[in-house]
Design a protein around this motif. Structure first.
Motif, PDB file in Angstrom:
ATOM      1  N   ALA A  69     -12.833   5.498   0.296  1.00 54.13           N
ATOM      2  CA  ALA A  69     -12.881   6.384  -0.973  1.00 54.13           C
ATOM      3  C   ALA A  69     -11.970   5.463  -1.871  1.00 54.13           C
ATOM      4  O   ALA A  69     -11.045   4.537  -1.521  1.00 54.13           O
ATOM      5  N   ASN A  70     -12.029   5.781  -3.260  1.00 56.72           N
ATOM      6  CA  ASN A  70     -11.026   5.057  -4.151  1.00 56.72           C
ATOM      7  C   ASN A  70      -9.877   6.012  -4.207  1.00 56.72           C
ATOM      8  O   ASN A  70      -9.934   7.079  -5.058  1.00 56.72           O
ATOM      9  N   LEU A  71      -8.732   5.480  -3.699  1.00 53.14           N
ATOM     10  CA  LEU A  71      -7.720   6.083  -3.623  1.00 53.14           C
ATOM     11  C   LEU A  71      -6.797   5.691  -4.857  1.00 53.14           C
ATOM     12  O   LEU A  71      -5.791   6.429  -4.953  1.00 53.14           O
ATOM     13  N   GLY A  72      -7.173   4.943  -5.721  1.00 53.50           N
ATOM     14  CA  GLY A  72      -6.230   4.325  -6.546  1.00 53.50           C
ATOM     15  C   GLY A  72      -5.483   3.555  -6.314  1.00 53.50           C
ATOM     16  O   GLY A  72      -5.425   3.108  -5.104  1.00 53.50           O
ATOM     17  N   PHE A  73      -4.686   2.618  -7.165  1.00 50.54           N
ATOM     18  CA  PHE A  73      -4.020   1.417  -7.099  1.00 50.54           C
ATOM     19  C   PHE A  73      -2.959   1.760  -6.183  1.00 50.54           C
ATOM     20  O   PHE A  73      -2.629   0.930  -5.041  1.00 50.54           O
ATOM     21  N   GLY A  74      -2.101   2.512  -6.392  1.00 48.84           N
ATOM     22  CA  GLY A  74      -0.551   2.826  -5.790  1.00 48.84           C
ATOM     23  C   GLY A  74      -0.961   3.282  -4.421  1.00 48.84           C
ATOM     24  O   GLY A  74      -0.348   2.732  -3.467  1.00 48.84           O
ATOM     25  N   ALA A  75      -1.920   4.140  -4.079  1.00 49.47           N
ATOM     26  CA  ALA A  75      -1.984   4.749  -2.731  1.00 49.47           C
ATOM     27  C   ALA A  75      -2.479   3.600  -1.814  1.00 49.47           C
ATOM     28  O   ALA A  75      -2.341   3.407  -0.822  1.00 49.47           O
ATOM     29  N   ALA A  76      -3.594   2.906  -2.325  1.00 48.64           N
ATOM     30  CA  ALA A  76      -3.981   2.011  -1.687  1.00 48.64           C
ATOM     31  C   ALA A  76      -2.960   0.955  -1.132  1.00 48.64           C
ATOM     32  O   ALA A  76      -2.898   0.271  -0.120  1.00 48.64           O
ATOM     33  N   MET A  77      -2.075   0.603  -2.151  1.00 46.04           N
ATOM     34  CA  MET A  77      -1.096  -0.406  -1.830  1.00 46.04           C
ATOM     35  C   MET A  77      -0.078   0.160  -0.744  1.00 46.04           C
ATOM     36  O   MET A  77       0.509  -0.536  -0.002  1.00 46.04           O
ATOM     37  N   ASN A  78       0.144   1.252  -0.870  1.00 45.82           N
ATOM     38  CA  ASN A  78       0.929   1.988  -0.016  1.00 45.82           C
ATOM     39  C   ASN A  78       0.587   1.883   1.388  1.00 45.82           C
ATOM     40  O   ASN A  78       1.085   1.602   2.565  1.00 45.82           O
ATOM     41  N   ARG A  79      -0.915   2.082   1.862  1.00 48.80           N
ATOM     42  CA  ARG A  79      -1.524   1.731   2.830  1.00 48.80           C
ATOM     43  C   ARG A  79      -1.635   0.202   3.424  1.00 48.80           C
ATOM     44  O   ARG A  79      -1.216   0.077   4.554  1.00 48.80           O
ATOM     45  N   GLY A  80      -1.382  -0.519   2.337  1.00 49.27           N
ATOM     46  CA  GLY A  80      -1.171  -1.922   2.714  1.00 49.27           C
ATOM     47  C   GLY A  80       0.195  -2.286   3.316  1.00 49.27           C
ATOM     48  O   GLY A  80       0.502  -2.826   4.267  1.00 49.27           O
ATOM     49  N   ALA A  81       1.224  -1.899   2.557  1.00 51.05           N
ATOM     50  CA  ALA A  81       2.400  -2.009   3.103  1.00 51.05           C
ATOM     51  C   ALA A  81       2.746  -1.517   4.270  1.00 51.05           C
ATOM     52  O   ALA A  81       3.639  -1.866   5.035  1.00 51.05           O
ATOM     53  N   ALA A  82       2.108  -0.193   4.655  1.00 54.66           N
ATOM     54  CA  ALA A  82       2.291   0.311   5.701  1.00 54.66           C
ATOM     55  C   ALA A  82       1.949  -0.441   7.215  1.00 54.66           C
ATOM     56  O   ALA A  82       2.475  -0.321   8.142  1.00 54.66           O
TER      57      ALA A  82
END
Length: 303
Positions: A69-82
């Motif tokens: 889904a399109n989570l938005g920029f910040g939420a997607a970045m948080n998933r990547g950082a995790a």
């Protein structure tokens, strides 16, 4: 990679970003400091995420995560950082093309645990205004939206968010960096809690910078580092959508970080002014979107 070489995890969010992301990925992997590339796909329909996954299926340094889904920029970045494994995180737009020494020079600018950014430029070498700006405040935003910021050279009190003085050619301390290209220690990202997922698109980078500065973390702009930014890969044909979220993010940012925006009468007036500003832009942006979609629908005749 030597044990004393900084390990940089590059995080790249896709949202129908186009095939420019393929070139961006190749340049990332050519940088010796980049230990891995984590691609976060916000439910794109252009097939680029799948193409990257196929092209680098046997490359352990590359991971493509389809978020569904399109989570938005910040939420997607948080998933990547995790899931990132590096000591440093490089947040990179899929339309930013690194030079061979960009990462090493950013690491130099970030010495001591700072956040670091570069001057992002278009194909003609024109700098993106977001690369050289101040942290937003209610006064600065009002000066910018009203046009009064044009007179800041005569009356500095009218300064807006975007700076109008000459770009630096050295590393300088700044109040804000662009999320299009930002290097920061993973420990700092964790300490501030990552991105605020209440932002969908725009102002989440400024919010992160403001929270980092509040912890005493310096922000530095490497003025001598220029990075090509073919801006708009993910937003072409969606200018109205982007503007709506930009105005929404502006309201959230000011209400969070500027006490004046929470006081009467601005608590009541500010939303009306921000959405009036959006409404005045909407017809022009709607027309631009229609033209973009029309241009994309035209296909050259088969040879």
């Amino acid at each position: 990679m030597a044990s004393d070489t900084p390990r940089v995890s590059v995080l790249m969010v896709l949202a129908d970003s186009g095939d420019g992301a393929l070139d961006a990925a190749r340049r990332v992997l050519a940088a010796p400091e980049c230990a891995e590339l984590v691609v976060l796909d916000n439910a794109s329909r252009d097939g680029i995420a799948q193409r990257l996954a196929r092209e680098y299926a046997d490359v352990a340094r590359v991971r493509v995560l389809e978020l569904g889904a399109n989570l938005g920029f910040g939420a997607a970045m948080n998933r990547g950082a995790a899931v990132a494994r590096g000591d440093w995180l490089l947040l990179l737009n899929p339309d930013c093309l690194l030079a061979a020494d960009s990462v090493s020079r950013l690491l130099d600018a970030a010495q001591g645990g700072a956040l670091a950014g570069a001057i992002v430029c278009d194909a003609q070498g024109r700098p993106d205004p977001a690369a050289w700006r101040r942290a937003p405040t209610l006064r600065r935003v009002l000066c910018m939206m009203s046009g009064l910021a044009r007179h800041e050279s005569r009356w500095p009190a009218l300064a807006g968010v975007n700076r109008r003085d000459a770009l630096p050619d050295a590393t300088v301390a700044v109040e804000a960096l662009s999320g299009a290209l930002m290097l920061l220690p993973r420990a700092v990202f964790a300490r501030v809690g990552g991105f605020d997922e209440g932002y969908f698109l725009h102002f989440e980078d400024l919010d992160l910078c403001t929270r980092a500065r509040a912890t005493g973390t310096p922000l530095r702009l490497a003025g001598a580092v220029r990075v090509l930014h073919a801006k708009g890969g993910s937003s072409g044909g969606r200018a109205l959508f982007v503007a709506r979220h930009k105005h929404r993010g502006l309201l959230r940012y000011l209400r969070t970080h500027d006490a004046a925006a929470r006081r009467w009468p601005w608590r009541a007036l500010l939303p009306a002014l921000v959405w009036l500003h959006f409404a005045l832009q909407a017809p022009r942006l709607t027309l631009r979107d229609a033209r973009t979609r029309r241009a994309r629908s035209v296909r050259p005749p088969a040879p």
